[in-house]
Scaffold this motif. Structure first.
Motif, PDB file in Angstrom:
ATOM      1  N   THR A  94       0.864  -1.188   0.000  1.00 61.02           N
ATOM      2  CA  THR A  94       0.000   0.000   0.000  1.00 61.02           C
ATOM      3  C   THR A  94       0.895   1.231   0.000  1.00 61.02           C
ATOM      4  O   THR A  94       1.943   1.249   0.656  1.00 61.02           O
ATOM      5  CB  THR A  94      -0.937   0.034   1.229  1.00 61.02           C
ATOM      6  N   THR A  95       0.481   2.219  -0.747  1.00 64.18           N
ATOM      7  CA  THR A  95       1.221   3.485  -0.768  1.00 64.18           C
ATOM      8  C   THR A  95       0.220   4.585  -0.432  1.00 64.18           C
ATOM      9  O   THR A  95      -0.995   4.364  -0.435  1.00 64.18           O
ATOM     10  CB  THR A  95       1.791   3.758  -2.176  1.00 64.18           C
ATOM     11  N   ASN A  96       0.735   5.744  -0.170  1.00 65.56           N
ATOM     12  CA  ASN A  96      -0.128   6.920  -0.033  1.00 65.56           C
ATOM     13  C   ASN A  96       0.703   8.135  -0.412  1.00 65.56           C
ATOM     14  O   ASN A  96       1.926   8.015  -0.579  1.00 65.56           O
ATOM     15  CB  ASN A  96      -0.743   7.002   1.378  1.00 65.56           C
ATOM     16  N   PRO A  97       0.086   9.306  -0.572  1.00 67.09           N
ATOM     17  CA  PRO A  97       0.855  10.469  -1.019  1.00 67.09           C
ATOM     18  C   PRO A  97       2.008  10.801  -0.074  1.00 67.09           C
ATOM     19  O   PRO A  97       3.090  11.199  -0.529  1.00 67.09           O
ATOM     20  CB  PRO A  97      -0.190  11.597  -1.041  1.00 67.09           C
ATOM     21  N   SER A  98       1.833  10.608   1.243  1.00 68.93           N
ATOM     22  CA  SER A  98       2.915  10.934   2.180  1.00 68.93           C
ATOM     23  C   SER A  98       4.086   9.985   1.982  1.00 68.93           C
ATOM     24  O   SER A  98       5.256  10.408   2.027  1.00 68.93           O
ATOM     25  CB  SER A  98       2.450  10.826   3.634  1.00 68.93           C
ATOM     26  N   LEU A  99       3.801   8.702   1.744  1.00 68.40           N
ATOM     27  CA  LEU A  99       4.894   7.730   1.554  1.00 68.40           C
ATOM     28  C   LEU A  99       5.637   7.995   0.253  1.00 68.40           C
ATOM     29  O   LEU A  99       6.863   7.883   0.203  1.00 68.40           O
ATOM     30  CB  LEU A  99       4.335   6.295   1.560  1.00 68.40           C
ATOM     31  N   LEU A 100       4.912   8.391  -0.795  1.00 66.82           N
ATOM     32  CA  LEU A 100       5.585   8.701  -2.069  1.00 66.82           C
ATOM     33  C   LEU A 100       6.413   9.975  -1.910  1.00 66.82           C
ATOM     34  O   LEU A 100       7.554  10.040  -2.370  1.00 66.82           O
ATOM     35  CB  LEU A 100       4.556   8.862  -3.195  1.00 66.82           C
ATOM     36  N   ALA A 101       5.861  10.970  -1.214  1.00 67.51           N
ATOM     37  CA  ALA A 101       6.573  12.239  -1.029  1.00 67.51           C
ATOM     38  C   ALA A 101       7.857  12.039  -0.231  1.00 67.51           C
ATOM     39  O   ALA A 101       8.853  12.737  -0.443  1.00 67.51           O
ATOM     40  CB  ALA A 101       5.667  13.245  -0.328  1.00 67.51           C
ATOM     41  N   LYS A 102       7.832  11.070   0.690  1.00 69.06           N
ATOM     42  CA  LYS A 102       9.005  10.779   1.520  1.00 69.06           C
ATOM     43  C   LYS A 102      10.172  10.287   0.666  1.00 69.06           C
ATOM     44  O   LYS A 102      11.327  10.420   1.045  1.00 69.06           O
ATOM     45  CB  LYS A 102       8.627   9.675   2.525  1.00 69.06           C
ATOM     46  N   GLU A 103       9.858   9.696  -0.483  1.00 65.23           N
ATOM     47  CA  GLU A 103      10.914   9.139  -1.338  1.00 65.23           C
ATOM     48  C   GLU A 103      11.732  10.239  -1.988  1.00 65.23           C
ATOM     49  O   GLU A 103      12.918  10.354  -1.739  1.00 65.23           O
ATOM     50  CB  GLU A 103      10.288   8.221  -2.403  1.00 65.23           C
ATOM     51  N   SER A 104      11.097  11.039  -2.854  1.00 59.13           N
ATOM     52  CA  SER A 104      11.792  12.148  -3.521  1.00 59.13           C
ATOM     53  C   SER A 104      10.746  12.982  -4.242  1.00 59.13           C
ATOM     54  O   SER A 104       9.788  12.434  -4.803  1.00 59.13           O
ATOM     55  CB  SER A 104      12.798  11.578  -4.526  1.00 59.13           C
ATOM     56  N   PRO A 105      10.940  14.314  -4.281  1.00 62.37           N
ATOM     57  CA  PRO A 105       9.953  15.138  -4.995  1.00 62.37           C
ATOM     58  C   PRO A 105       9.966  14.837  -6.491  1.00 62.37           C
ATOM     59  O   PRO A 105       9.003  15.114  -7.197  1.00 62.37           O
ATOM     60  CB  PRO A 105      10.409  16.575  -4.716  1.00 62.37           C
ATOM     61  N   ASN A 106      11.081  14.248  -6.979  1.00 57.94           N
ATOM     62  CA  ASN A 106      11.193  13.976  -8.427  1.00 57.94           C
ATOM     63  C   ASN A 106      10.709  12.598  -8.816  1.00 57.94           C
ATOM     64  O   ASN A 106      10.908  12.192  -9.953  1.00 57.94           O
ATOM     65  CB  ASN A 106      12.665  14.065  -8.869  1.00 57.94           C
ATOM     66  N   ILE A 107      10.135  11.899  -7.866  1.00 61.99           N
ATOM     67  CA  ILE A 107       9.761  10.510  -8.144  1.00 61.99           C
ATOM     68  C   ILE A 107       8.787  10.440  -9.336  1.00 61.99           C
ATOM     69  O   ILE A 107       7.854  11.245  -9.430  1.00 61.99           O
ATOM     70  CB  ILE A 107       9.155   9.860  -6.879  1.00 61.99           C
ATOM     71  N   ASP A 108       9.050   9.498 -10.255  1.00 57.30           N
ATOM     72  CA  ASP A 108       8.121   9.256 -11.361  1.00 57.30           C
ATOM     73  C   ASP A 108       7.127   8.212 -10.838  1.00 57.30           C
ATOM     74  O   ASP A 108       7.451   7.028 -10.709  1.00 57.30           O
ATOM     75  CB  ASP A 108       8.899   8.744 -12.582  1.00 57.30           C
ATOM     76  N   ILE A 109       5.931   8.697 -10.504  1.00 53.53           N
ATOM     77  CA  ILE A 109       4.976   7.834  -9.792  1.00 53.53           C
ATOM     78  C   ILE A 109       4.613   6.601 -10.615  1.00 53.53           C
ATOM     79  O   ILE A 109       4.608   5.482 -10.102  1.00 53.53           O
ATOM     80  CB  ILE A 109       3.735   8.648  -9.374  1.00 53.53           C
ATOM     81  N   LYS A 110       4.388   6.810 -11.913  1.00 61.80           N
ATOM     82  CA  LYS A 110       4.013   5.668 -12.754  1.00 61.80           C
ATOM     83  C   LYS A 110       5.125   4.613 -12.742  1.00 61.80           C
ATOM     84  O   LYS A 110       4.866   3.423 -12.497  1.00 61.80           O
ATOM     85  CB  LYS A 110       3.761   6.163 -14.182  1.00 61.80           C
ATOM     86  N   GLU A 111       6.369   5.073 -12.955  1.00 62.29           N
ATOM     87  CA  GLU A 111       7.489   4.115 -12.982  1.00 62.29           C
ATOM     88  C   GLU A 111       7.635   3.382 -11.665  1.00 62.29           C
ATOM     89  O   GLU A 111       7.869   2.182 -11.609  1.00 62.29           O
ATOM     90  CB  GLU A 111       8.791   4.855 -13.273  1.00 62.29           C
ATOM     91  N   ARG A 112       7.502   4.152 -10.562  1.00 58.96           N
ATOM     92  CA  ARG A 112       7.667   3.550  -9.235  1.00 58.96           C
ATOM     93  C   ARG A 112       6.602   2.471  -8.991  1.00 58.96           C
ATOM     94  O   ARG A 112       6.888   1.399  -8.485  1.00 58.96           O
ATOM     95  CB  ARG A 112       7.602   4.659  -8.159  1.00 58.96           C
TER      96      ARG A 112
END
Ligand code: G3P
Length: 222
Positions: A26-44
């Motif tokens: 499970t992911t959420n916006p806070s967990l994705l934001a914790k990774e990097s602001p440049n994260i490519d969400i689709k790729e991840r």
């Protein structure tokens, strides 16, 4: 009870997946934001799914039902097996019911009470995420809430799955299982913590030492 890993960190997911008992992420916006602001969400998301397979919940960011449905369609265009995670707000329930009518699985998140859980189930959610840690943070007993939700699911025969989320420590995992949650979504560090026991470590050390001693003595005999 299944265990999902609650993170967007690829190294943690890779390791957790290699342990062989994780059946989703499970992911959420806070967990994705914790990774990097440049994260490519689709790729991840595609990378996460390649590693773990199984369930993958991806959260929408809008607060309006129309927008949530649009976001869900975008997520599904990248990754058709996604479960769409939707916040437990009235607009979210409306989006959930529209997606459910199209056969799209949703995970209603930020559920803190039995009445919210019932509404999410009735709106057609496939998963209902009850937050434990955040309830305890405000001095509300999360175990009680989850027990209540579990009892209601038994009495009513609801088919949606209860996810225990916002897990902060191993005891939450046990409480979730005893309350009848179908899934606990657990941060990587708590998963690792839950596998440890000092007596296991001590026992392994003893076995290794005894084996080495035996082999050393055996080599003296030849
Ligand atoms: O599963 C929900 C989770 O990501 C929230 O956890 O610790 O921020 O309450 P926490």
């Amino acid at each position: 009870m299944e265990i999902y890993v609650d993170t967007a960190n690829i190294e943690h997911i890779r390791h957790a997946a290699s342990l062989g008992f994780i059946s989703g992420v499970t992911t959420n916006p806070s967990l994705l934001a914790k990774e990097s602001p440049n994260i490519d969400i689709k790729e991840r998301l595609l990378e996460i799914h390649k590693l773990v397979g199984g369930h993958l919940s991806v959260e929408v960011n809008s607060l309006k039902a129309d927008e949530m449905v649009r976001e869900a369609d975008q997520i599904l265009s990248w990754f058709p097996e996604a479960t769409i995670k939707i916040p437990m707000i009235p607009e979210g329930l409306s989006a959930c019911s529209r997606l459910a009518k199209r056969g799209i699985p949703t995970n209603v998140t930020l559920v803190f009470s039995a009445t919210q859980a019932i509404a999410a189930n009735n709106a057609g959610a496939a998963y209902v995420s009850v937050f434990m840690g955040r309830l305890d943070d405000v001095a509300q007993n999360s175990e009680q809430t989850l027990l209540e939700v579990g009892d209601i699911w038994d009495i009513q025969g609801y088919s949606s799955k209860i996810i225990a989320a916002s897990i902060r420590h191993p005891l939450h995992i046990i409480q979730a299982a005893k309350a009848g949650a179908h899934i606990a979504t657990v941060p990587y560090n708590v998963i690792m913590q839950s596998l440890k026991h000092p007596l296991t470590d001590k026992g392994v050390e003893l076995f290794v030492n005894d084996y080495e001693k035996m082999m050393a003595e055996k080599s003296k005999l030849v």
